[in-house]
Write an enzyme that holds these catalytic residues in place. Structure first.
Site, PDB file in Angstrom:
ATOM      1  N   PHE A 162      -0.643   0.948  -2.549  1.00  8.57           N
ATOM      2  CA  PHE A 162       0.713   0.406  -2.586  1.00  8.57           C
ATOM      3  C   PHE A 162       1.359   0.687  -3.936  1.00  8.57           C
ATOM      4  CE2 PHE A 162      -1.968  -2.325   0.003  1.00  8.57           C
ATOM      5  CZ  PHE A 162      -1.216  -2.619   1.129  1.00  8.57           C
ATOM      6  N   ASP A 163       2.652   0.981  -3.909  1.00  3.84           N
ATOM      7  CA  ASP A 163       3.466   0.924  -5.112  1.00  3.84           C
ATOM      8  C   ASP A 163       3.757  -0.554  -5.391  1.00  3.84           C
ATOM      9  OD1 ASP A 163       5.203   1.689  -7.222  1.00  3.84           O
ATOM     10  OD2 ASP A 163       6.919   1.557  -5.864  1.00  3.84           O
ATOM     11  N   GLY A 164       4.239  -0.835  -6.598  1.00  3.69           N
ATOM     12  CA  GLY A 164       4.509  -2.223  -6.962  1.00  3.69           C
ATOM     13  C   GLY A 164       5.944  -2.660  -6.691  1.00  3.69           C
ATOM     14  N   PHE A 274       2.183   3.506   0.341  1.00  2.34           N
ATOM     15  CA  PHE A 274       3.526   2.998   0.545  1.00  2.34           C
ATOM     16  C   PHE A 274       4.305   2.984  -0.763  1.00  2.34           C
ATOM     17  CE2 PHE A 274       0.911   0.828   3.815  1.00  2.34           C
ATOM     18  CZ  PHE A 274       1.550   1.320   4.957  1.00  2.34           C
TER      19      PHE A 274
END
Length: 300
Positions: A162-164, A274
């Site tokens: 995941f991106d933040g 993502f």
């Protein structure tokens, strides 16, 4: 009022996926775009026995279904803009690959995002951008799949990255960066280093994954997660404090300070990644299956 057994039942993880996200339907879709719905329907009917190749979301679905049990209930729903008639090829392919997908909705061209609430979906993957946009606006974790099926995914372990900002977290920090630049962003994150970030659309999905992870021993766990963010020191501190406040474990964290994400995702072996920004998705899609999350200031 629900009885006590229902109240105490473990919540099922529900993933809704479109047919074009699950299988490679590029050839069929090209016929639909160029020759229309009748030619598309004829093509699908004539090729009902021809098994479709895996699509971008295939390895994710296959590994999730392998974890499905009474202890860790996981359900995958097929949401398709096909009709049930033209969708028969899709179900034949599902049976061929041994995917235990029992629930489906065929809308014959109508949007599918409106069904997410009825199915109680935790995640929605689709190649139809407008459906994904509307799902995000309705509060669901949703992504528009890009690229091809991942050739670099880990062979057995389910790995999700995941991106933040604007994905796991809100875009509050990203807004500062976009509006005032990197210096203002860094100052803001240092100032609020001990203040947790607000939730983004993918926090509930990550929490559900964490709950499933926690039902297995930490050693040789079948799920591994990663945070892959363009943030670098000192803005990493706020991220760490946020994950602590949420009581969610992330197995690996990459604070890249603007470096290209793709090669790191390749080494991690993600089944899917993502991100909210197109440039990072394009980098990632060279190596792993990728979902673009149309959320936050960069997508306005």
């Amino acid at each position: 009022m629900a009885d006590s057994e229902d109240v105490n039942a473990k919540k099922k993880l529900v993933v809704a996926i479109s047919s074009r996200a699950l299988f490679d339907l590029d050839k069929s879709h090209k016929i639909f775009k160029e020759k229309g719905v009748q030619a598309y329907a004829k093509h699908q009917q004539e090729n009902e026995s021809v098994i479709l190749n895996p699509g971008v979301g295939f390895t994710l679905v296959k590994k999730l279904l392998a974890l499905n049990s009474s202890k860790t209930p996981i359900d995958v729903i097929l949401l398709s803009r096909n009709s049930a008639d033209t969708g028969l090829r899709i179900f034949n392919s599902i049976e061929h690959y041994g995917l235990t997908i029992e629930r489906a909705a065929f809308t014959r061209g109508e949007p599918t995002h409106s069904l997410l609430d009825a199915f109680e979906a935790d995640l929605f993957l689709s190649s139809h951008y407008e459906d994904v946009q509307k799902a995000i606006k309705s509060g669901f974790a949703a992504a528009s799949i890009i690229g091809t099926s991942s050739k670099n995914a880990h062979k057995t372990q389910l790995r999700i990255a995941f991106d933040g900002d604007a994905v796991l977290f809100s875009d509050e920090a990203e807004k500062v960066y976009q509006e005032s630049g990197i210096e203002a962003f860094s100052e803001n994150e240092e100032k609020f280093a001990n203040i947790e970030l607000k939730s983004g659309p993918f926090k509930p999905f990550l929490k559900s994954l964490h709950d499933i992870q926690s039902s297995f021993p930490e050693k040789n766990n079948p799920i591994r997660t990663a945070l892959v963010t363009a943030r670098g020191a000192p803005s990493h501190k706020r991220v760490i404090h946020t994950m602590r406040a949420w009581d969610i474990r992330i197995d690996e964290s990459f604070f890249l300070g603007g470096l290209d994400k793709g090669k790191f995702l390749k080494e991690f072996g993600a089944d899917i990644f993502f991100d909210d920004q197109h440039k990072h998705c394009e980098s990632a899609a060279q190596y792993v299956s990728t979902g673009h999350v149309p959320n936050g200031i960069t997508n306005e």
